[in-house]
Design a protein around this motif. Structure first.
Motif, PDB file in Angstrom:
ATOM      1  N   PRO A  87       0.825  -1.211   0.000  1.00  0.00           N
ATOM      2  CA  PRO A  87       0.000   0.000   0.000  1.00  0.00           C
ATOM      3  C   PRO A  87       0.861   1.264   0.000  1.00  0.00           C
ATOM      4  O   PRO A  87       1.873   1.342   0.702  1.00  0.00           O
ATOM      5  CB  PRO A  87      -0.813  -0.136   1.296  1.00  0.00           C
ATOM      6  N   GLY A  88       0.450   2.220  -0.839  1.00  0.00           N
ATOM      7  CA  GLY A  88       1.190   3.470  -0.970  1.00  0.00           C
ATOM      8  C   GLY A  88       2.075   3.528  -2.191  1.00  0.00           C
ATOM      9  O   GLY A  88       2.495   4.610  -2.608  1.00  0.00           O
ATOM     10  N   ASP A  89       2.393   2.367  -2.785  1.00  0.00           N
ATOM     11  CA  ASP A  89       3.197   2.347  -4.009  1.00  0.00           C
ATOM     12  C   ASP A  89       2.401   2.949  -5.153  1.00  0.00           C
ATOM     13  O   ASP A  89       1.181   2.763  -5.235  1.00  0.00           O
ATOM     14  CB  ASP A  89       3.593   0.909  -4.401  1.00  0.00           C
ATOM     15  N   ARG A  90       3.106   3.643  -6.041  1.00  0.00           N
ATOM     16  CA  ARG A  90       2.485   4.117  -7.284  1.00  0.00           C
ATOM     17  C   ARG A  90       2.790   3.088  -8.357  1.00  0.00           C
ATOM     18  O   ARG A  90       3.930   2.666  -8.502  1.00  0.00           O
ATOM     19  CB  ARG A  90       3.078   5.466  -7.701  1.00  0.00           C
ATOM     20  N   TRP A  91       1.761   2.722  -9.134  1.00  0.00           N
ATOM     21  CA  TRP A  91       1.945   1.666 -10.136  1.00  0.00           C
ATOM     22  C   TRP A  91       1.035   1.934 -11.320  1.00  0.00           C
ATOM     23  O   TRP A  91      -0.114   2.357 -11.151  1.00  0.00           O
ATOM     24  CB  TRP A  91       1.622   0.309  -9.513  1.00  0.00           C
ATOM     25  N   CYS A  92       1.533   1.683 -12.512  1.00  0.00           N
ATOM     26  CA  CYS A  92       0.721   1.790 -13.726  1.00  0.00           C
ATOM     27  C   CYS A  92      -0.120   0.524 -13.831  1.00  0.00           C
ATOM     28  O   CYS A  92       0.400  -0.555 -14.121  1.00  0.00           O
ATOM     29  CB  CYS A  92       1.617   1.945 -14.961  1.00  0.00           C
TER      30      CYS A  92
END
Length: 144
Positions: A87-92
Motif C-alpha cells: 500500500p502506498g506504491d504508485r503503479w501503472c
C-alpha cells in the motif's frame, strides 16, 4: 518477442504521450520502477495489450480486490522485474482492472498528471476525477 522493459528505439521521441488533463505525461513512480516499459511512466503502445495506463496509488483494499480477480500485485515476479507492491506504491495499472475495482467499490486513488490519455477510451475523465489525488497546475479547473 520484445521484453516489456525494452522500448522500441525507432518510436522513441516520435510523439510525446499526453495525460488525461491534456499535458505531457508525468512520471508515475520509480520506487518501485513502474510502467509497461519499466521507465517510471504509464506509456503505452501496441505491445501493451493490457493498457497499463492508469497511475494508481495502490491501497490494501485495491490490492486485495486485484488478488480476488486473479491479478496478484503483491507477490514478486523477478522474471518481469516486478517487486510486488505494498500500500502506498504508485503503479501503472491496467485500465480494465482499475475500472472493475471502481465498479466493485475498491478503486485505488489516481494521479491524473501521470495517467495516460489513452485510458479515456475505456474510463471517463469524470470517473478518474472522483479518485484523483493530485492537484492540477491550473487550479481554476477545480471550480467546476
Amino acid at each position: 518477442m520484445q521484453h516489456p522493459s525494452q522500448s522500441d528505439p525507432s518510436s522513441a521521441g516520435s510523439e510525446v504521450e499526453r495525460n488525461v488533463l491534456g499535458g505531457p505525461l508525468q512520471e508515475c513512480g520509480t520506487e518501485p520502477l513502474t510502467g509497461f516499459f519499466r521507465d517510471g511512466c504509464c506509456r503505452t503502445g501496441p505491445e501493451d495489450l493490457g493498457s497499463h495506463t492508469i497511475c494508481a496509488v495502490v491501497s490494501a483494499e485495491f490490492l486485495e480486490h486485484q488478488r480476488s480477480i486473479g491479478n496478484d500485485l503483491v507477490t514478486p515476479a523477478p522474471m518481469y522485474r516486478f517487486p510486488g507492491l505494498v500500500p502506498g506504491d504508485r503503479w501503472c495499472v491496467t485500465a480494465v482492472n482499475w475500472l472493475r475495482a471502481h465498479r466493485d467499490g475498491a478503486a485505488a486513488p489516481v494521479v491524473l498528471a501521470s495517467t495516460n490519455e489513452r485510458v479515456l477510451d475505456l474510463v471517463p475523465l469524470d470517473v478518474l476525477r472522483q479518485h484523483a489525488v493530485d492537484v492540477p497546475d491550473d487550479l481554476g479547473s477545480l471550480d467546476d
